[in-house]
Design a protein around this motif. Structure first.
Motif, PDB file in Angstrom:
ATOM      1  N   ARG A 189      -5.340  17.096  23.657  1.00 20.70           N
ATOM      2  CA  ARG A 189      -5.484  17.462  22.156  1.00 20.70           C
ATOM      3  C   ARG A 189      -4.409  18.600  22.053  1.00 20.70           C
ATOM      4  O   ARG A 189      -3.702  18.683  20.987  1.00 20.70           O
TER       5      ARG A 189
ATOM      6  N   GLY B 277     -11.699  25.862  33.807  1.00 19.26           N
ATOM      7  CA  GLY B 277     -11.102  24.760  34.912  1.00 19.26           C
ATOM      8  C   GLY B 277      -9.779  24.692  34.466  1.00 19.26           C
ATOM      9  O   GLY B 277      -8.836  24.547  35.404  1.00 19.26           O
TER      10      GLY B 277
ATOM     11  N   PHE C 290     -17.839  25.605  31.156  1.00 18.82           N
ATOM     12  CA  PHE C 290     -18.972  24.876  30.250  1.00 18.82           C
ATOM     13  C   PHE C 290     -19.492  23.886  30.945  1.00 18.82           C
ATOM     14  O   PHE C 290     -20.877  23.849  30.833  1.00 18.82           O
ATOM     15  N   TYR C 291     -18.955  23.183  31.966  1.00 23.45           N
ATOM     16  CA  TYR C 291     -19.592  22.050  32.534  1.00 23.45           C
ATOM     17  C   TYR C 291     -20.057  22.797  33.854  1.00 23.45           C
ATOM     18  O   TYR C 291     -19.063  22.858  34.967  1.00 23.45           O
TER      19      TYR C 291
ATOM     20  N   ARG D 179     -17.254  23.519  41.854  1.00 25.01           N
ATOM     21  CA  ARG D 179     -16.317  23.904  40.727  1.00 25.01           C
ATOM     22  C   ARG D 179     -15.972  25.318  40.869  1.00 25.01           C
ATOM     23  O   ARG D 179     -14.639  25.854  40.859  1.00 25.01           O
TER      24      ARG D 179
ATOM     25  N   ARG E   7     -22.127  28.320  29.675  1.00 24.34           N
ATOM     26  CA  ARG E   7     -21.332  29.450  29.363  1.00 24.34           C
ATOM     27  C   ARG E   7     -22.204  30.852  29.136  1.00 24.34           C
ATOM     28  O   ARG E   7     -21.613  31.710  29.317  1.00 24.34           O
TER      29      ARG E   7
ATOM     30  N   ASP F 215      -5.142  29.130  21.573  1.00 22.76           N
ATOM     31  CA  ASP F 215      -5.677  27.594  21.138  1.00 22.76           C
ATOM     32  C   ASP F 215      -4.485  27.169  20.408  1.00 22.76           C
ATOM     33  O   ASP F 215      -4.092  27.805  19.273  1.00 22.76           O
TER      34      ASP F 215
ATOM     35  N   ASN G  28       0.905  27.312  23.650  1.00 20.84           N
ATOM     36  CA  ASN G  28       0.542  26.760  24.766  1.00 20.84           C
ATOM     37  C   ASN G  28       0.328  27.849  25.870  1.00 20.84           C
ATOM     38  O   ASN G  28       1.146  28.836  26.021  1.00 20.84           O
ATOM     39  N   ILE G  29      -0.705  27.803  26.432  1.00 24.72           N
ATOM     40  CA  ILE G  29      -1.177  28.656  27.449  1.00 24.72           C
ATOM     41  C   ILE G  29      -0.097  28.935  28.678  1.00 24.72           C
ATOM     42  O   ILE G  29      -0.004  29.795  29.087  1.00 24.72           O
TER      43      ILE G  29
HETATM   44  O1  PTJ Z   1     -13.620  24.041  32.468  1.00 19.81           O
HETATM   45  P1  PTJ Z   1     -14.925  24.019  31.564  1.00 19.81           P
HETATM   46  O2  PTJ Z   1     -16.142  23.520  32.019  1.00 19.81           O
HETATM   47  O3  PTJ Z   1     -15.152  25.358  31.029  1.00 19.81           O
HETATM   48  O4  PTJ Z   1     -14.349  23.317  30.280  1.00 19.81           O
HETATM   49  C1  PTJ Z   1     -12.904  23.485  29.737  1.00 19.81           C
HETATM   50  C2  PTJ Z   1     -13.032  22.706  28.418  1.00 19.81           C
HETATM   51  C3  PTJ Z   1     -11.213  22.926  27.941  1.00 19.81           C
HETATM   52  C4  PTJ Z   1     -13.149  20.964  29.096  1.00 19.81           C
HETATM   53  C5  PTJ Z   1     -13.756  22.902  27.287  1.00 19.81           C
HETATM   54  O5  PTJ Z   1     -13.618  24.331  27.139  1.00 19.81           O
HETATM   55  C6  PTJ Z   1     -13.326  21.962  26.194  1.00 19.81           C
HETATM   56  O6  PTJ Z   1     -14.083  20.929  26.104  1.00 19.81           O
HETATM   57  O7  PTJ Z   1     -12.671  22.483  25.478  1.00 19.81           O
HETATM   58  P2  PTJ Z   1     -12.240  21.747  23.994  1.00 19.81           P
HETATM   59  O8  PTJ Z   1     -13.415  21.914  22.844  1.00 19.81           O
HETATM   60  O9  PTJ Z   1     -11.414  20.698  24.120  1.00 19.81           O
HETATM   61  O10 PTJ Z   1     -11.272  22.834  23.279  1.00 19.81           O
HETATM   62  C7  PTJ Z   1     -10.067  23.207  24.120  1.00 19.81           C
HETATM   63  C8  PTJ Z   1      -9.135  23.933  22.926  1.00 19.81           C
HETATM   64  O11 PTJ Z   1      -7.899  24.231  23.697  1.00 19.81           O
HETATM   65  C9  PTJ Z   1      -8.524  22.718  22.032  1.00 19.81           C
HETATM   66  O12 PTJ Z   1      -8.606  23.135  20.617  1.00 19.81           O
HETATM   67  C10 PTJ Z   1      -7.271  22.364  22.536  1.00 19.81           C
HETATM   68  O13 PTJ Z   1      -6.437  22.106  21.266  1.00 19.81           O
HETATM   69  C11 PTJ Z   1      -6.808  23.708  23.271  1.00 19.81           C
HETATM   70  N1  PTJ Z   1      -5.723  23.585  24.190  1.00 19.81           N
HETATM   71  C12 PTJ Z   1      -5.926  22.234  25.107  1.00 19.81           C
HETATM   72  N2  PTJ Z   1      -4.771  22.722  26.018  1.00 19.81           N
HETATM   73  C13 PTJ Z   1      -4.211  23.817  25.694  1.00 19.81           C
HETATM   74  C14 PTJ Z   1      -4.713  24.323  24.298  1.00 19.81           C
HETATM   75  N3  PTJ Z   1      -4.412  25.663  23.761  1.00 19.81           N
HETATM   76  C15 PTJ Z   1      -3.374  26.057  24.397  1.00 19.81           C
HETATM   77  N4  PTJ Z   1      -2.599  25.793  25.543  1.00 19.81           N
HETATM   78  C16 PTJ Z   1      -2.850  24.501  26.021  1.00 19.81           C
HETATM   79  N5  PTJ Z   1      -2.312  24.197  27.109  1.00 19.81           N
END
Ligand code: PTJ
Length: 262
Positions: A39, A78, A104-105, A110, A144, A182, A200-201
């Motif tokens: 995403r 992660g 979150f997970y 981990r 979390r 984000d 992008n991070i």
């Molecule tokens: O490691 P955990 O268990 O804490 O889980 C981490 C994830 C990322 C899986 C969890 O926080 C999650 O499900 O996140 P979401 O709801 O998918 O949201 C992540 C957001 O980060 C989305 O809006 C993405 O567009 C954004 N994103 C993804 N990669 C990047 C990013 N933003 C900036 N830089 C990136 N590289």
């Protein structure tokens, strides 16, 4: 690690993707992290995969907040650990914000895998290295909610990059200032945070280190004061920042449509 040809037109993107895949194999990233990354990639396309001035201006506010905070924390999940542990450790050293693992997970192993990654990247002081059943964030039902009693629980400013959406609101209810990174300016976290860096991070953290280093040197030489930084923060509007981010996406898409017509 897969071999990525140097001359591949999307070599950089493939290298970043590989970091996430390696993170999955090392038990830092979860399967949902791959989807989250996809995403992010999609939204990165929509800003032309480069850092814009609006993002840099927002990073300056984020750095100002970390430098003027009493108890700043950088939250590590992660994906963040897999993508930019070294730069997060560096940002932590420059701003004196502590690193806290918050996931979150809650999959077994981990926390240990991410702790090792941060240690290899040079971190000596890591919070959140065990589950804290006794210290929770109210109004949050996900994993979390368990936070370090000496970290997020006490923090006044928290950087929560690549957030899944439920925590920002809960942290704000506890009176904390929330900064997020984000690529999706429409996500719940992006909309609810106090400061949203839409970039992008991978590009953001090195740039924030550079800004923080410059500010610190200017403060040391009395060319900048904490009051100056507080003044900058008071003038910031996240609503306007998000509007500008959407405008940047819209302008980029329009430029592509024009290119196709010509
Ligand atoms: O490691 P955990 O268990 O804490 O889980 C981490 C994830 C990322 C899986 C969890 O926080 C999650 O499900 O996140 P979401 O709801 O998918 O949201 C992540 C957001 O980060 C989305 O809006 C993405 O567009 C954004 N994103 C993804 N990669 C990047 C990013 N933003 C900036 N830089 C990136 N590289």
């Amino acid at each position: 690690m897969e071999h990525i040809p140097q001359d591949h037109p999307r070599a950089e993107s493939l290298r970043i993707r590989q970091k996430i895949i390696d993170g999955l194999h090392h038990n830092m990233v979860v399967e949902a992290g791959l989807i989250a990354h996809g995403r992010g990639e999609a939204f990165d396309y929509l800003i032309g995969e480069k850092t814009n001035q609006n993002a840099i201006d927002t990073m300056k506010i984020a750095v100002a907040m970390l430098l003027t905070a009493n108890h700043p924390i950088l939250s590590i999940n992660g994906n963040v650990a897999a993508l930019c542990s070294e730069d997060m450790v560096k940002l932590s050293e420059i701003t004196r914000a502590q690193l806290e693992i918050n996931l979150f997970y809650g999959k077994p192993g981990r926390i240990e895998a991410i702790t090792n990654e941060l240690r290899s990247a040079g971190a000596t002081d890591i919070l959140g290295t065990r589950p804290f059943e006794e210290s929770i964030i109210n109004d949050l039902s996900s994993n979390r909610r368990y936070v370090d009693p000496n970290g997020i629980k006490l923090a006044d400013v928290v950087l929560v990059p690549l957030e899944d959406g439920d925590r920002t609101e809960a942290l704000k209810k506890e009176g904390k200032v929330v900064i997020t990174i984000d690529l999706n300016p429409l996500s719940r976290t992006a909309q609810q945070a106090d400061v949203t860096i839409v970039d992008n991070i991978i590009r953001v953290i090195p740039k924030m280190c550079e800004i923080a280093q410059t500010y610190k040197e200017q403060i040391e030489h009395h060319r900048l004061s904490l009051q100056d930084l507080e003044m900058q923060i008071s003038k910031f509007s996240n609503t306007m920042n998000l509007e500008r981010s959407l405008q940047i996406i819209s302008t980029y898409l329009e430029s592509k449509v024009m290119c196709d017509k010509n």
